[in-house]
Design an enzyme around this catalytic site. Structure first.
Site, PDB file in Angstrom:
ATOM      1  N   SER A  30     -35.657  30.969 -18.842  1.00 49.85           N
ATOM      2  CA  SER A  30     -36.249  29.636 -18.688  1.00 49.85           C
ATOM      3  C   SER A  30     -35.326  28.608 -19.334  1.00 49.85           C
ATOM      4  CB  SER A  30     -37.604  29.606 -19.390  1.00 49.85           C
ATOM      5  OG  SER A  30     -37.998  28.272 -19.615  1.00 49.85           O
ATOM      6  N   SER A  31     -35.383  27.385 -18.818  1.00 50.19           N
ATOM      7  CA  SER A  31     -34.515  26.340 -19.381  1.00 50.19           C
ATOM      8  C   SER A  31     -34.935  25.920 -20.792  1.00 50.19           C
ATOM      9  CB  SER A  31     -34.500  25.115 -18.459  1.00 50.19           C
ATOM     10  OG  SER A  31     -35.807  24.612 -18.314  1.00 50.19           O
ATOM     11  N   TYR A  46     -41.925  31.173 -27.023  1.00 48.13           N
ATOM     12  CA  TYR A  46     -41.522  31.623 -25.681  1.00 48.13           C
ATOM     13  C   TYR A  46     -40.002  31.624 -25.564  1.00 48.13           C
ATOM     14  CZ  TYR A  46     -41.480  31.480 -20.519  1.00 48.13           C
ATOM     15  OH  TYR A  46     -41.277  31.737 -19.180  1.00 48.13           O
ATOM     16  N   HIS A  66     -48.533  24.162 -15.919  1.00 48.15           N
ATOM     17  CA  HIS A  66     -47.422  23.224 -16.098  1.00 48.15           C
ATOM     18  C   HIS A  66     -47.816  21.876 -15.483  1.00 48.15           C
ATOM     19  CE1 HIS A  66     -45.215  27.040 -16.670  1.00 48.15           C
ATOM     20  NE2 HIS A  66     -44.560  26.314 -17.556  1.00 48.15           N
TER      21      HIS A  66
HETATM   22  O1  GFB Z   1     -44.834  21.261 -17.595  1.00 47.73           O
HETATM   23  P1  GFB Z   1     -45.098  21.136 -19.034  1.00 47.73           P
HETATM   24  O2  GFB Z   1     -46.362  21.671 -19.541  1.00 47.73           O
HETATM   25  O3  GFB Z   1     -43.970  21.832 -19.861  1.00 47.73           O
HETATM   26  O4  GFB Z   1     -45.064  19.572 -19.412  1.00 47.73           O
HETATM   27  P2  GFB Z   1     -42.541  21.505 -20.544  1.00 47.73           P
HETATM   28  C1  GFB Z   1     -44.033  18.701 -19.022  1.00 47.73           C
HETATM   29  C2  GFB Z   1     -44.352  17.280 -19.463  1.00 47.73           C
HETATM   30  O5  GFB Z   1     -45.452  16.799 -18.669  1.00 47.73           O
HETATM   31  C3  GFB Z   1     -44.767  17.107 -20.922  1.00 47.73           C
HETATM   32  C4  GFB Z   1     -46.401  16.185 -19.511  1.00 47.73           C
HETATM   33  O6  GFB Z   1     -44.194  15.909 -21.416  1.00 47.73           O
HETATM   34  C5  GFB Z   1     -46.281  16.972 -20.818  1.00 47.73           C
HETATM   35  O7  GFB Z   1     -46.859  16.248 -21.887  1.00 47.73           O
HETATM   36  N1  GFB Z   1     -47.736  16.217 -18.893  1.00 47.73           N
HETATM   37  C6  GFB Z   1     -48.430  15.140 -18.458  1.00 47.73           C
HETATM   38  C7  GFB Z   1     -48.492  17.309 -18.658  1.00 47.73           C
HETATM   39  N2  GFB Z   1     -49.627  15.498 -18.002  1.00 47.73           N
HETATM   40  C8  GFB Z   1     -49.701  16.847 -18.101  1.00 47.73           C
HETATM   41  C9  GFB Z   1     -50.715  17.790 -17.762  1.00 47.73           C
HETATM   42  O8  GFB Z   1     -51.810  17.460 -17.296  1.00 47.73           O
HETATM   43  N3  GFB Z   1     -50.413  19.107 -17.988  1.00 47.73           N
HETATM   44  C10 GFB Z   1     -49.200  19.502 -18.509  1.00 47.73           C
HETATM   45  N4  GFB Z   1     -48.967  20.816 -18.669  1.00 47.73           N
HETATM   46  N5  GFB Z   1     -48.249  18.612 -18.856  1.00 47.73           N
HETATM   47  C11 GFB Z   1     -42.522  24.053 -20.589  1.00 47.73           C
HETATM   48  C12 GFB Z   1     -42.619  25.083 -21.665  1.00 47.73           C
HETATM   49  O9  GFB Z   1     -42.259  22.876 -21.227  1.00 47.73           O
HETATM   50  O10 GFB Z   1     -41.478  24.269 -19.682  1.00 47.73           O
HETATM   51  C13 GFB Z   1     -42.527  26.436 -21.129  1.00 47.73           C
HETATM   52  O11 GFB Z   1     -43.806  24.879 -22.384  1.00 47.73           O
HETATM   53  C14 GFB Z   1     -41.556  26.625 -19.981  1.00 47.73           C
HETATM   54  O12 GFB Z   1     -42.145  27.249 -22.204  1.00 47.73           O
HETATM   55  C15 GFB Z   1     -41.538  25.475 -19.007  1.00 47.73           C
HETATM   56  O13 GFB Z   1     -40.274  26.808 -20.480  1.00 47.73           O
HETATM   57  C16 GFB Z   1     -40.418  25.567 -18.016  1.00 47.73           C
HETATM   58  O14 GFB Z   1     -41.514  21.170 -19.513  1.00 47.73           O
HETATM   59  O15 GFB Z   1     -42.681  20.502 -21.640  1.00 47.73           O
END
Ligand code: GFB
Length: 327
Positions: free
Chosen positions: A110-111, A139, A182
């Site tokens: 993962s990135s 992770y 996500h």
């Molecule tokens: O996709 P995400 O959960 O993961 O969140 P990461 C990306 C961005 O979207 C963050 C915002 O800045 C979140 O705060 N966001 C806005 C939201 N609204 C929402 C929502 O309703 N749900 C979610 N989930 N996010 C992940 C890692 O990081 O990237 C994992 O936690 C994995 O380990 C993955 O590597 C590829 O991009 O921040």
């Protein structure tokens, strides 16, 4: 070298977002000898079970795309599951692939393995050059261990084990549960719910300013097969589009497809996570691969998939209630 058409191919994690896309890609290419095992049949965290399964099934090619995954909230609130499950799954499958002499293994990371303050776009050589993003360090540590496992077995035993690091993924079979998903599937669900209920606005976590890159999972699956056929290096390789956008821009795109009347409302008590994460994909492009599904098309087709699932689920429930009423 291209995998022979009768190769015994094991897709570890075949039911997930990535695994199901790899299955589709292999089936479309005409591979018929694809091996899978459900969670109930095989606990990938158990070396005894995994080694026994490899002994019985002798896969020649292994796509190691299984794992415990989730978005920013799940990563922050379930650190033990994220580090333990992933460390164990990577360890058992890589070791069994060595024990039973698999021809080749592709491990998917993962990135988020890269430092929080990595220089953008992120080149492969920035691994382990600085502190990780705290919301997903558990992770990330497990994913880094997976890369090192492949490199160690390559170095000590000459195994052809390679690692690919995808950017943020989305597509059919994604997780749309708001507590663990996500951002992209979460936005689809939230705007869909607003469309259904007539809500005036939709809550977006954080400030909307973090920058992210998104790759459709069918592109990723295509890249995985391409790398299995064409890549055999000690170093891991990034897989992405090399293009990013802000979470606000992403939310606007999803809004325009799903519920154009909704306003965005930012909840800044929720974490932003890494400020920016866009991969340098020059190494991948040099192998002759590039993505083919642009983000606008990907959002539209993923929303259509989501709607089809809703319809299918409704008609399943319909059949169930008819059966109950008749019974
Ligand atoms: O996709 P995400 O959960 O993961 O969140 P990461 C990306 C961005 O979207 C963050 C915002 O800045 C979140 O705060 N966001 C806005 C939201 N609204 C929402 C929502 O309703 N749900 C979610 N989930 N996010 C992940 C890692 O990081 O990237 C994992 O936690 C994995 O380990 C993955 O590597 C590829 O991009 O921040």
């Amino acid at each position: 070298m291209t995998m022979p058409s009768d190769a015994r191919i094991y897709v570890a994690g075949h039911a997930g977002l990535v695994g199901s896309a790899v299955m589709r890609r292999l089936q479309n290419a005409g591979y018929t000898n694809i091996l899978t095992a459900t969670r109930g049949q095989l606990d990938l965290r158990d070396q005894g079970e995994v080694s026994h399964w490899f002994k019985a099934n002798r896969p020649e090619y292994v796509f190691l795309v299984a794992g415990t995954v989730g978005g920013i909230m799940a990563n922050s609130t379930r650190p033990a599951e994220f580090i333990y499950d992933n460390l164990m799954i990577h360890g058992t499958v890589v070791h069994a692939a060595h024990e039973y002499a698999a021809t080749k293994l592709l491990y998917l990371g993962s990135s988020c393995i890269y430092p929080r303050q990595a220089t953008q776009p992120i080149t492969e050589d920035q691994l382990l050059t600085g502190p990780l993003e705290p919301t997903n360090e558990w992770y990330a540590i497990a994913k880094i261990a997976g890369i090192k496992l492949c490199q160690a077995y390559r170095q000590q035993y000459g195994r052809d084990f390679i690692s690919a690091m995808p950017t943020n993924l989305y597509g059919p079979n994604d997780n749309f549960d708001l507590t663990s998903s996500h951002v992209l599937p979460a936005l689809i669900r939230k705007f869909h719910d607003a469309r259904e209920t007539g809500a005036a606005d939709v809550e977006i976590w954080g400030t909307g300013s973090p920058m992210r890159e998104f790759l459709h999972v069918d592109d990723l699956a295509d890249a995985c097969v391409h790398l299995m056929d064409n890549y055999s290096e000690h170093s891991h390789i990034n897989v992405g589009t090399g293009l990013d956008l802000s979470i606000r821009e992403l939310a606007e795109k999803v809004r325009d497809v799903v519920c154009p009347s909704a306003e965005l409302r930012f909840d800044t008590t929720k974490p932003d996570g890494t400020p920016r994460k866009v991969l340098d994909v020059s190494r991948l492009r040099a192998t002759g691969w590039s993505p083919s599904i642009d983000l606008d098309t990907g959002i539209r087709t993923t929303y259509q998939w989501f709607l089809d699932q809703q319809t299918a689920n409704r008609s399943m429930r319909g059949i169930g209630s008819v059966a109950t009423a008749a019974g």
